[in-house]
Design an enzyme around this catalytic site. Structure first.
Site, PDB file in Angstrom:
ATOM      1  N   ARG A 193       2.703  -5.989 -24.398  1.00 18.00           N
ATOM      2  CA  ARG A 193       2.048  -6.819 -23.724  1.00 18.00           C
ATOM      3  C   ARG A 193      -0.157  -6.577 -23.758  1.00 18.00           C
ATOM      4  O   ARG A 193      -0.902  -7.305 -23.643  1.00 18.00           O
ATOM      5  CB  ARG A 193       2.324  -7.325 -22.216  1.00 18.00           C
ATOM      6  CG  ARG A 193       3.385  -7.811 -22.628  1.00 18.00           C
ATOM      7  CD  ARG A 193       4.541  -7.729 -21.335  1.00 18.00           C
ATOM      8  NE  ARG A 193       3.937  -8.654 -20.219  1.00 18.00           N
ATOM      9  CZ  ARG A 193       4.360  -7.922 -18.787  1.00 18.00           C
ATOM     10  NH1 ARG A 193       4.656  -7.764 -18.887  1.00 18.00           N
ATOM     11  NH2 ARG A 193       2.980  -9.246 -18.160  1.00 18.00           N
ATOM     12  N   ARG A 218      10.625  -8.166 -13.607  1.00 13.98           N
ATOM     13  CA  ARG A 218      10.703  -8.932 -14.729  1.00 13.98           C
ATOM     14  C   ARG A 218      11.228  -7.898 -16.467  1.00 13.98           C
ATOM     15  O   ARG A 218      11.089  -6.815 -16.010  1.00 13.98           O
ATOM     16  CB  ARG A 218       9.663  -9.726 -15.603  1.00 13.98           C
ATOM     17  CG  ARG A 218       9.505 -10.539 -14.529  1.00 13.98           C
ATOM     18  CD  ARG A 218       7.467 -11.035 -14.718  1.00 13.98           C
ATOM     19  NE  ARG A 218       6.850 -10.789 -15.795  1.00 13.98           N
ATOM     20  CZ  ARG A 218       5.849 -11.266 -15.557  1.00 13.98           C
ATOM     21  NH1 ARG A 218       5.358 -11.870 -14.695  1.00 13.98           N
ATOM     22  NH2 ARG A 218       5.312 -11.363 -17.361  1.00 13.98           N
ATOM     23  N   ARG A 240       6.749  -3.823  -9.727  1.00  8.92           N
ATOM     24  CA  ARG A 240       6.185  -4.874  -9.519  1.00  8.92           C
ATOM     25  C   ARG A 240       7.990  -5.552  -9.408  1.00  8.92           C
ATOM     26  O   ARG A 240       8.815  -5.883 -10.453  1.00  8.92           O
ATOM     27  CB  ARG A 240       5.865  -5.584 -10.296  1.00  8.92           C
ATOM     28  CG  ARG A 240       5.360  -7.342 -10.455  1.00  8.92           C
ATOM     29  CD  ARG A 240       4.363  -7.673 -11.185  1.00  8.92           C
ATOM     30  NE  ARG A 240       4.786  -8.255 -12.457  1.00  8.92           N
ATOM     31  CZ  ARG A 240       3.974  -9.245 -13.636  1.00  8.92           C
ATOM     32  NH1 ARG A 240       3.127  -9.154 -12.604  1.00  8.92           N
ATOM     33  NH2 ARG A 240       3.850  -9.057 -14.789  1.00  8.92           N
ATOM     34  N   LYS A 266      -3.526 -11.954 -11.372  1.00  2.73           N
ATOM     35  CA  LYS A 266      -3.190 -13.506 -11.645  1.00  2.73           C
ATOM     36  C   LYS A 266      -2.537 -14.493 -10.791  1.00  2.73           C
ATOM     37  O   LYS A 266      -2.932 -15.709  -9.859  1.00  2.73           O
ATOM     38  CB  LYS A 266      -3.381 -14.070 -12.867  1.00  2.73           C
ATOM     39  CG  LYS A 266      -4.761 -13.468 -13.942  1.00  2.73           C
ATOM     40  CD  LYS A 266      -4.165 -14.162 -15.171  1.00  2.73           C
ATOM     41  CE  LYS A 266      -2.767 -13.621 -15.973  1.00  2.73           C
ATOM     42  NZ  LYS A 266      -2.529 -11.817 -16.441  1.00  2.73           N
ATOM     43  N   ARG A 287      -4.811 -17.944 -22.933  1.00  2.00           N
ATOM     44  CA  ARG A 287      -4.409 -16.420 -23.779  1.00  2.00           C
ATOM     45  C   ARG A 287      -5.617 -16.335 -24.781  1.00  2.00           C
ATOM     46  O   ARG A 287      -4.856 -15.106 -25.585  1.00  2.00           O
ATOM     47  CB  ARG A 287      -2.876 -16.293 -23.421  1.00  2.00           C
ATOM     48  CG  ARG A 287      -2.662 -15.329 -22.223  1.00  2.00           C
ATOM     49  CD  ARG A 287      -1.070 -14.834 -22.153  1.00  2.00           C
ATOM     50  NE  ARG A 287      -0.599 -14.441 -21.876  1.00  2.00           N
ATOM     51  CZ  ARG A 287       0.010 -14.034 -20.710  1.00  2.00           C
ATOM     52  NH1 ARG A 287       0.045 -15.238 -19.423  1.00  2.00           N
ATOM     53  NH2 ARG A 287       0.249 -13.625 -20.077  1.00  2.00           N
TER      54      ARG A 287
HETATM   55  P1  AMP Z   1       3.224 -14.269 -17.528  1.00  2.00           P
HETATM   56  O1  AMP Z   1       4.453 -14.290 -16.302  1.00  2.00           O
HETATM   57  O2  AMP Z   1       1.856 -14.688 -17.419  1.00  2.00           O
HETATM   58  O3  AMP Z   1       2.822 -12.367 -17.601  1.00  2.00           O
HETATM   59  O4  AMP Z   1       4.056 -14.608 -19.031  1.00  2.00           O
HETATM   60  C1  AMP Z   1       4.565 -14.286 -19.836  1.00  2.00           C
HETATM   61  C2  AMP Z   1       5.157 -14.074 -20.737  1.00  2.00           C
HETATM   62  O5  AMP Z   1       5.386 -16.098 -21.152  1.00  2.00           O
HETATM   63  C3  AMP Z   1       4.250 -14.013 -21.621  1.00  2.00           C
HETATM   64  O6  AMP Z   1       4.367 -11.987 -22.069  1.00  2.00           O
HETATM   65  C4  AMP Z   1       4.026 -14.007 -23.169  1.00  2.00           C
HETATM   66  O7  AMP Z   1       5.234 -13.882 -23.191  1.00  2.00           O
HETATM   67  C5  AMP Z   1       4.424 -15.906 -22.732  1.00  2.00           C
HETATM   68  N1  AMP Z   1       2.991 -16.751 -22.121  1.00  2.00           N
HETATM   69  C6  AMP Z   1       3.099 -17.109 -21.227  1.00  2.00           C
HETATM   70  N2  AMP Z   1       1.304 -17.358 -21.170  1.00  2.00           N
HETATM   71  C7  AMP Z   1       1.585 -17.556 -22.491  1.00  2.00           C
HETATM   72  C8  AMP Z   1      -0.054 -18.113 -23.348  1.00  2.00           C
HETATM   73  N3  AMP Z   1      -0.939 -19.162 -22.288  1.00  2.00           N
HETATM   74  N4  AMP Z   1       0.652 -18.234 -24.442  1.00  2.00           N
HETATM   75  C9  AMP Z   1       1.020 -17.610 -25.430  1.00  2.00           C
HETATM   76  N5  AMP Z   1       2.632 -16.868 -24.365  1.00  2.00           N
HETATM   77  C10 AMP Z   1       2.520 -17.152 -23.412  1.00  2.00           C
END
Ligand code: AMP
Length: 216
Positions: A171, A160, A127, A16, A92
């Site tokens: 996750r 990360r 990654r 994404k 999400r």
């Molecule tokens: P990502 O970079 O999209 O994988 O997001 C990293 C982390 O941010 C996720 O594992 C959640 O802890 C938090 N996060 C990002 N987007 C959301 C969302 N829409 N709702 C809740 N937590 C989020």
């Protein structure tokens, strides 16, 4: 001129973020990554950052009440500026999707990046991302030509904390329970387009998405 906003759905590691940044570079469309927003707040040790740091590092979801408010403000600003945007990592949960509906958010398509779980586990553990421009790379299928630096701006690539094995497991579990139901939610609304990740290069995926957003 891009006609539609995009919501990206897909497991962590489905691409994404990478595809959003490609689209943003190529087209007049803005990437809104809730994950990037939280990471920035954490890095800057803001009140919000301190509040969500533990949750994010463990691979859990930040409460809807916090996330919804952030996205609402972002969308309001982008719509005021007449910009099209990509929601990368939002919604999400079903509650977040319903919140979007309440905002009368309608001019969008949902792109579901379909990928095998085994593939994302491999990808997430390999990654790297740029500490400055946030571009994401992968040692196996998308290695930076300047590794360990970013191809785009030459800054150092980092991993990360939530790409550690225990957080990856968490996750994926949270994704399955809370986010997967959104596939059906958007299918029923006739908004869903599925793109197979494994059989397509990034360029091909980007082309398919451009075709979808410009023809629907
Ligand atoms: P990502 O970079 O999209 O994988 O997001 C990293 C982390 O941010 C996720 O594992 C959640 O802890 C938090 N996060 C990002 N987007 C959301 C969302 N829409 N709702 C809740 N937590 C989020």
């Amino acid at each position: 001129m891009v006609e539609k906003n995009i919501i990206f759905l897909g497991m962590p590691g489905s691409g994404k973020g990478t595809i959003s940044s490609f689209l943003q570079e190529k087209e007049d469309i803005i990437q809104v990554s809730t994950g990037d927003i939280f990471r920035e707040e954490i890095k800057n040790k803001t009140q919000l950052g301190l509040e969500v740091e533990k949750i994010v590092s463990l691979g859990a979801y930040v409460p809807d009440s916090i996330t919804n408010e952030i996205v609402k403000n972002k969308i309001a600003k982008l719509e005021k500026d007449n910009k099209k945007f990509i929601l990368d990592g939002f919604p999400r949960t079903i509650e977040q999707a319903k919140f979007l509906d309440e905002l009368n958010f309608d001019n969008y398509v949902v792109i579901y990046l379909d990928v095998e779980k085994e593939e994302v586990i491999k990808r997430l553990s390999q990654r790297f991302f740029c500490s400055k421009c946030k571009r994401s790379y992968n040692l196996s299928n998308f290695k930076s030509k300047k590794h360990p630096n970013c191809e785009n701006d030459d800054n150092l690539l980092i991993q990360r904390p939530d790409d550690q094995p225990s957080a990856i497991e968490k996750r994926l579990e949270v994704y399955q329970q809370q986010t997967e139901p959104l596939i059906d939610f958007y299918k029923k609304k006739n908004k869903l387009f599925v793109i197979e990740v494994n059989n397509n290069s990034i360029d091909k995926i980007v082309d398919k998405i451009l075709f979808i957003i410009n023809s629907k």
